[in-house]
Design an enzyme around this catalytic site. Structure first.
Site, PDB file in Angstrom:
ATOM      1  N   ASP A   1      -7.640   2.091 -25.389  1.00 56.78           N
ATOM      2  CA  ASP A   1      -8.170   2.044 -24.029  1.00 56.78           C
ATOM      3  C   ASP A   1      -8.134   3.401 -23.324  1.00 56.78           C
ATOM      4  O   ASP A   1      -7.311   4.244 -23.634  1.00 56.78           O
ATOM      5  CB  ASP A   1      -7.387   1.054 -23.168  1.00 56.78           C
ATOM      6  CG  ASP A   1      -7.704  -0.371 -23.545  1.00 56.78           C
ATOM      7  OD1 ASP A   1      -8.779  -0.610 -24.102  1.00 56.78           O
ATOM      8  OD2 ASP A   1      -6.861  -1.243 -23.276  1.00 56.78           O
TER       9      ASP A   1
ATOM     10  N   GLU B   1       1.701  -7.830   7.865  1.00 57.80           N
ATOM     11  CA  GLU B   1       1.885  -6.374   7.732  1.00 57.80           C
ATOM     12  C   GLU B   1       2.959  -6.047   6.703  1.00 57.80           C
ATOM     13  O   GLU B   1       3.408  -4.899   6.629  1.00 57.80           O
ATOM     14  CB  GLU B   1       2.253  -5.756   9.089  1.00 57.80           C
ATOM     15  CG  GLU B   1       1.306  -6.123  10.224  1.00 57.80           C
ATOM     16  CD  GLU B   1      -0.115  -5.628  10.002  1.00 57.80           C
ATOM     17  OE1 GLU B   1      -0.306  -4.428   9.784  1.00 57.80           O
ATOM     18  OE2 GLU B   1      -1.032  -6.473  10.056  1.00 57.80           O
TER      19      GLU B   1
ATOM     20  N   PRO C   1       0.822  -1.223   0.000  1.00 55.76           N
ATOM     21  CA  PRO C   1       0.000   0.000   0.000  1.00 55.76           C
ATOM     22  C   PRO C   1       0.856   1.274   0.000  1.00 55.76           C
ATOM     23  O   PRO C   1       0.357   2.354  -0.317  1.00 55.76           O
ATOM     24  CB  PRO C   1      -0.820  -0.089   1.283  1.00 55.76           C
ATOM     25  CG  PRO C   1      -0.528  -1.395   1.910  1.00 55.76           C
ATOM     26  CD  PRO C   1       0.595  -2.056   1.189  1.00 55.76           C
TER      27      PRO C   1
ATOM     28  N   ARG D   1      -1.441  -8.278 -21.431  1.00 54.69           N
ATOM     29  CA  ARG D   1      -2.361  -7.977 -22.529  1.00 54.69           C
ATOM     30  C   ARG D   1      -1.773  -6.966 -23.504  1.00 54.69           C
ATOM     31  O   ARG D   1      -2.290  -6.803 -24.606  1.00 54.69           O
ATOM     32  CB  ARG D   1      -3.730  -7.507 -22.011  1.00 54.69           C
ATOM     33  CG  ARG D   1      -3.713  -6.156 -21.361  1.00 54.69           C
ATOM     34  CD  ARG D   1      -5.078  -5.797 -20.805  1.00 54.69           C
ATOM     35  NE  ARG D   1      -6.030  -5.402 -21.837  1.00 54.69           N
ATOM     36  CZ  ARG D   1      -6.077  -4.188 -22.383  1.00 54.69           C
ATOM     37  NH1 ARG D   1      -5.228  -3.250 -22.011  1.00 54.69           N
ATOM     38  NH2 ARG D   1      -6.967  -3.901 -23.316  1.00 54.69           N
TER      39      ARG D   1
HETATM   40  C1  JDQ Z   1       0.587  -6.651   1.164  1.00 50.29           C
HETATM   41  C2  JDQ Z   1      -1.022  -4.896   4.883  1.00 50.29           C
HETATM   42  C3  JDQ Z   1      -1.339  -3.410   6.758  1.00 50.29           C
HETATM   43  C4  JDQ Z   1       0.087  -4.152   4.493  1.00 50.29           C
HETATM   44  C5  JDQ Z   1       0.486  -7.354   3.280  1.00 50.29           C
HETATM   45  C6  JDQ Z   1       1.201  -7.492   2.115  1.00 50.29           C
HETATM   46  N1  JDQ Z   1      -2.719  -1.267  -3.197  1.00 50.29           N
HETATM   47  C7  JDQ Z   1      -2.530  -2.177  -2.209  1.00 50.29           C
HETATM   48  N2  JDQ Z   1      -3.324  -2.277  -1.167  1.00 50.29           N
HETATM   49  N3  JDQ Z   1      -2.899  -3.219  -0.359  1.00 50.29           N
HETATM   50  C8  JDQ Z   1      -1.790  -3.764  -0.866  1.00 50.29           C
HETATM   51  C9  JDQ Z   1      -1.531  -3.130  -2.053  1.00 50.29           C
HETATM   52  C10 JDQ Z   1      -1.001  -4.797  -0.192  1.00 50.29           C
HETATM   53  C11 JDQ Z   1       0.077  -5.419  -0.853  1.00 50.29           C
HETATM   54  C12 JDQ Z   1       0.871  -6.354  -0.184  1.00 50.29           C
HETATM   55  C13 JDQ Z   1      -0.494  -6.034   1.799  1.00 50.29           C
HETATM   56  C14 JDQ Z   1      -1.314  -5.121   1.145  1.00 50.29           C
HETATM   57  N4  JDQ Z   1      -0.529  -6.480   3.085  1.00 50.29           N
HETATM   58  C15 JDQ Z   1      -1.481  -6.095   4.092  1.00 50.29           C
HETATM   59  C16 JDQ Z   1      -1.736  -4.514   6.018  1.00 50.29           C
HETATM   60  C17 JDQ Z   1      -0.207  -2.685   6.376  1.00 50.29           C
HETATM   61  C18 JDQ Z   1       0.487  -3.054   5.239  1.00 50.29           C
END
Ligand code: JDQ
Length: 232
Positions: free
Chosen positions: A171, A114, A87, A156
């Site tokens: 697109d 996490e 994220p 794709r």
């Molecule tokens: C992981 C999580 C709290 C991560 C663990 C690995 N765009 C996007 N949203 N979420 C992700 C990507 C993502 C990607 C990999 C992931 C979330 N988590 C859960 C929970 C803090 C960080």
């Protein structure tokens, strides 16, 4: 193109056997290999997580299994790209999909809990192009869904994967299509369905008027759905 995906849930990637991606694999255009991170553990419980240093909730993925798995897989990539869904990564965009579709391959590291001990990205930054990417501003439970989206968006665009070249380059977000606008509405037969009619202009055969109408619809929808795209 060669794609390696490392995950503790290999079955989550089963959809990569279907549809366009599955067909590209059957045709030999794509070599996708999914690896179970737990095969790179050596304790009796195949442990991949531990408590976070500094305290706090949840668990963090231990670096050692990632090191063993990534050493083996990255050695098979001549120009290694390591994609880490998170994220906190940079936004995954159509522009990145286009750039990556021209590469020989990539490795996608799917975290859970996490996330992955930060030293893993640091370790491989000297040996690969390491790109932490986010699909959007919401929190998934792990990287697998992001990996599915990235593989589909990238593959794709590979030559030979989609028969209809125009349907790819026209697109919404394709560079040069309707620059910076989302796509307007699309219609097919019948001309009236449950009292909803297809706009007359699309049945007119007047290609100039049709193009102008589509542009106006794209602008209207962009303003309603994505006003930030109209800034500047
Ligand atoms: C992981 C999580 C709290 C991560 C663990 C690995 N765009 C996007 N949203 N979420 C992700 C990507 C993502 C990607 C990999 C992931 C979330 N988590 C859960 C929970 C803090 C960080």
């Amino acid at each position: 193109m060669r794609i390696d995906i490392i995950t503790i849930f290999p079955d989550y990637l089963a959809p990569l056997g279907l549809s366009l991606v599955g067909k590209a694999r059957d045709q030999g255009l794509l070599d996708i290999r999914v690896h179970d991170l737990r095969d790179s553990t050596h304790d009796r419980h195949r442990t991949v997580d531990d408590e976070p240093y500094g305290g706090g909730p949840g668990m963090v993925m231990r670096p050692e299994p990632w090191g063993e798995a990534l050493d083996a897989v990255l050695a098979q990539h001549p120009d290694p790209l390591l994609v880490i869904p998170t994220p906190s990564g940079m936004p995954f965009t159509q522009s990145l999909a286009t750039q990556w579709s021209r590469r020989p391959g990539m490795v996608i590291a799917c975290g859970r809990y996490e996330g992955i001990d930060a030293r893993v990205a640091d370790e491989y930054a000297g040996r690969a192009e390491v790109v932490p990417v986010s699909l959007g501003d919401y929190v998934l439970a792990g990287g697998e869904v992001a990996a599915l989206a990235i593989v589909e968006a990238v593959t794709r665009l590979m030559p030979g994967v989609v028969g209809n070249e125009a349907s790819v380059t026209d697109d919404s977000f394709a560079p040069g299509a309707m620059e910076g606008l989302v796509e307007g509405p699309v219609y097919t037969r019948p001309p009236e369905w449950r009292g909803h009619v297809v706009p007359d202009v699309l049945l007119s055969g007047d290609h100039g008027r049709i193009a102008a109408w589509r542009r106006e619809q794209a602008e209207r929808r962009t303003g309603a759905m994505r006003p930030e795209l109209l800034e500047g």
